[in-house]
Design a protein around this motif. Structure first.
Motif, PDB file in Angstrom:
ATOM      1  N   UNK A 166      19.008  26.389 -55.776  1.00  0.00           N
ATOM      2  CA  UNK A 166      18.947  27.370 -56.744  1.00  0.00           C
ATOM      3  C   UNK A 166      17.389  27.503 -56.947  1.00  0.00           C
ATOM      4  N   UNK A 167      16.566  26.306 -57.230  1.00  0.00           N
ATOM      5  CA  UNK A 167      15.064  26.399 -57.391  1.00  0.00           C
ATOM      6  C   UNK A 167      14.313  26.747 -56.131  1.00  0.00           C
ATOM      7  N   UNK A 168      14.921  26.397 -55.037  1.00  0.00           N
ATOM      8  CA  UNK A 168      14.094  26.903 -53.837  1.00  0.00           C
ATOM      9  C   UNK A 168      14.345  28.525 -53.558  1.00  0.00           C
ATOM     10  N   UNK A 169      15.484  29.018 -53.749  1.00  0.00           N
ATOM     11  CA  UNK A 169      16.118  30.506 -53.587  1.00  0.00           C
ATOM     12  C   UNK A 169      15.002  31.136 -54.892  1.00  0.00           C
ATOM     13  N   UNK A 182      23.259  35.328 -58.265  1.00  0.00           N
ATOM     14  CA  UNK A 182      24.040  34.561 -59.226  1.00  0.00           C
ATOM     15  C   UNK A 182      24.926  35.725 -59.866  1.00  0.00           C
ATOM     16  N   UNK A 183      24.618  36.777 -59.662  1.00  0.00           N
ATOM     17  CA  UNK A 183      25.666  37.929 -60.109  1.00  0.00           C
ATOM     18  C   UNK A 183      26.783  38.258 -59.108  1.00  0.00           C
ATOM     19  N   UNK A 184      26.585  37.435 -57.813  1.00  0.00           N
ATOM     20  CA  UNK A 184      27.564  37.810 -56.918  1.00  0.00           C
ATOM     21  C   UNK A 184      27.300  39.178 -56.143  1.00  0.00           C
ATOM     22  N   UNK A 185      26.082  39.683 -56.096  1.00  0.00           N
ATOM     23  CA  UNK A 185      25.693  40.904 -55.574  1.00  0.00           C
ATOM     24  C   UNK A 185      25.176  40.644 -53.958  1.00  0.00           C
ATOM     25  N   UNK A 186      24.778  39.616 -53.832  1.00  0.00           N
ATOM     26  CA  UNK A 186      24.154  39.055 -52.536  1.00  0.00           C
ATOM     27  C   UNK A 186      25.054  37.972 -51.731  1.00  0.00           C
ATOM     28  N   UNK A 191      19.987  36.243 -45.709  1.00  0.00           N
ATOM     29  CA  UNK A 191      18.784  35.453 -45.315  1.00  0.00           C
ATOM     30  C   UNK A 191      18.154  34.712 -46.247  1.00  0.00           C
ATOM     31  N   UNK A 192      17.758  35.278 -47.443  1.00  0.00           N
ATOM     32  CA  UNK A 192      17.288  34.227 -48.494  1.00  0.00           C
ATOM     33  C   UNK A 192      17.852  33.154 -49.125  1.00  0.00           C
ATOM     34  N   UNK A 193      19.308  33.346 -48.827  1.00  0.00           N
ATOM     35  CA  UNK A 193      20.077  32.046 -49.283  1.00  0.00           C
ATOM     36  C   UNK A 193      20.209  31.073 -48.180  1.00  0.00           C
ATOM     37  N   UNK A 194      20.318  31.733 -46.910  1.00  0.00           N
ATOM     38  CA  UNK A 194      20.455  30.592 -45.757  1.00  0.00           C
ATOM     39  C   UNK A 194      19.154  29.959 -45.745  1.00  0.00           C
ATOM     40  N   UNK A 380      25.236  15.776 -39.886  1.00  0.00           N
ATOM     41  CA  UNK A 380      24.330  15.620 -38.720  1.00  0.00           C
ATOM     42  C   UNK A 380      23.337  16.759 -38.846  1.00  0.00           C
ATOM     43  N   UNK A 381      23.920  17.936 -38.503  1.00  0.00           N
ATOM     44  CA  UNK A 381      22.972  19.071 -38.265  1.00  0.00           C
ATOM     45  C   UNK A 381      22.189  19.615 -39.680  1.00  0.00           C
ATOM     46  N   UNK A 382      21.268  20.834 -39.446  1.00  0.00           N
ATOM     47  CA  UNK A 382      20.775  21.349 -40.202  1.00  0.00           C
ATOM     48  C   UNK A 382      20.982  22.811 -40.593  1.00  0.00           C
ATOM     49  N   UNK A 383      22.050  23.262 -39.992  1.00  0.00           N
ATOM     50  CA  UNK A 383      22.756  24.776 -39.923  1.00  0.00           C
ATOM     51  C   UNK A 383      23.532  24.631 -41.248  1.00  0.00           C
TER      52      UNK A 383
END
Length: 409
Positions: A166-169, A182-186, A191-194, A380-383
């Protein structure tokens, strides 16, 4: 009725006269401090503190015996009870002073009687901060193995991971995007979440392909009987533990070492950030299930300037640090510069303040978030996409559930 007439006394309304029941998340020293607040006014009350608050409250509501007052961080949960018409509206009834609680502390939710305020924060926490040992000075940087991290918890393992993401986003995408998410609209695969999830993965998994097992195995409170993650065990002599990304309530965990901790904004240590674009905050929100006089009296005191001041003045007592979102109480800790800064930053309106996103989400989405973060860290991965798609499925199922509208302010 005859006995009442003969005795010259009206019949007793046992339901109205019973003690006020309060359900909240605090146990141990924190519960003792809270009960001192209730006892200060001589209230007739019964207190129940539990880490499994969601389960306890749900069972009580289903049994038709909800508490008179519930205090919990999950406003997403409370919004569901409001939508079902089970919570009492607070606005316009003298139960709190609206001028003392600016945005985002009193967001409106939809209930059977329309949009109202159904909860008020009685305790607040500052997030988007990093703690370090003051004697060592502010760290110039923190490596992957130098973070004090623990994702375990009795009631909701994984929530410390959600605070990181959350802080990073918030800091990389800004408060508007954060609020939409947070409101469920995104969507969860946007892309910003990923990007925020990948940034967290890069922090935690920077030293190799294997998962950081110490983070998965540690409790966020540290080992039993110790002083949190920052001061507990070998932390002070172990160079692998330099700093902790944790809310202001970390001081409760540090115990008698709390006076040796200091904090800074988290942005210098987060990838892709430079200056704070917002502050993540959280609260423990009081809501009213019962509209009888005795319950309203307790609620009114807890939300009042006087009640908030008295509770905040107990900060440090019995190992409990207390901060208020009530802008009218000022700063009642003149002798402690760290707690003064926390109180000041909580009420600083120069930077947008955003409620903890997972607290705002419907419970099913929040729980899926916690679980996915744990699984992602263990992989193991970062995806993160496989886990984000899983959360999206829950999100889509919960679209008809009430979502909060006011997140940042």
């Amino acid at each position: 009725m005859l006995a009442g007439c003969v005795g010259g006394q009206p019949p007793v309304d046992e339901a109205a006269d019973r003690p006020v029941t309060v359900l909240a998340p605090w146990t141990g020293p924190q519960a003792e401090t809270f009960e001192r607040v209730l006892e200060s006014e001589g209230f007739d009350y019964v207190y129940q503190g539990t880490a499994a608050q969601r389960e306890v409250l749900l069972s009580q509501v289903q049994a038709g015996t909800p508490p008179d007052i519930v205090i919990m961080p999950g406003v997403g949960e409370l919004s569901e009870y409001a939508a079902d018409g089970l919570l009492e509206p607070l606005d316009g009834r003298g139960l709190y002073e609206p001028a003392h609680y600016g945005a985002p502390w009193t967001p409106r939710a939809t209930g059977k009687s329309g949009r109202h305020v159904y909860w008020v924060p009685v305790r607040a926490a500052l997030k988007s901060i990093v703690w370090y040992r003051a004697a060592n000075g502010r760290p110039a940087s923190v490596g992957a193995r130098e973070w004090c991290v623990g994702l375990g918890d009795d009631g909701a393992a994984g929530w410390p991971a959600s605070d990181w993401i959350e802080d990073l986003l918030l800091q990389t995408a800004g408060p508007r995007t954060y609020a939409r998410w947070a409101r469920g609209e995104l969507g969860w695969t946007a892309e910003p979440v990923v990007r925020a999830w990948r940034a967290w993965g890069s922090l935690m998994k920077a030293n190799g392909p294997g998962p950081p097992r110490w983070a998965l195995l540690n409790d966020h409170r540290g080992a039993a009987g110790e002083r949190g993650l920052l001061f507990g065990g070998r932390a002070e002599t172990d160079e692998r533990c330099v700093a902790e990304h944790q809310g202001s309530f970390a001081l409760d965990l540090y115990g008698d070492a709390a006076g040796r901790a200091d904090y800074v904004p988290s942005t210098p240590y987060l990838p892709g950030t430079t200056a704070p674009r917002g502050r993540e905050v959280s609260g423990d929100f009081a809501a009213l299930f019962d509209d009888r006089d005795k319950a309203r009296e307790v609620f009114r005191f807890l939300a009042s300037r006087e009640g908030q001041w008295f509770w905040a003045s107990l900060s440090g007592a019995s190992g409990s640090s207390v901060y208020s979102a009530n802008s009218a109480i000022g700063v009642p800790w003149p002798e402690d510069p760290v707690t003064r800064r926390i109180a000041r930053d909580l009420n600083d309106t120069s930077v947008p303040r955003c409620l903890d996103a997972s607290d705002v989400m419907p419970p099913a989405v929040r729980d899926a978030f916690y679980d996915a973060a744990m699984q992602y860290l263990a992989a193991d991965g970062r995806d993160p996409l496989p886990w984000l798609r899983d959360i999206q499925l829950v999100h889509d199922h919960e679209k008809r559930r009430p979502w909060m509208t006011d997140v940042c302010g």
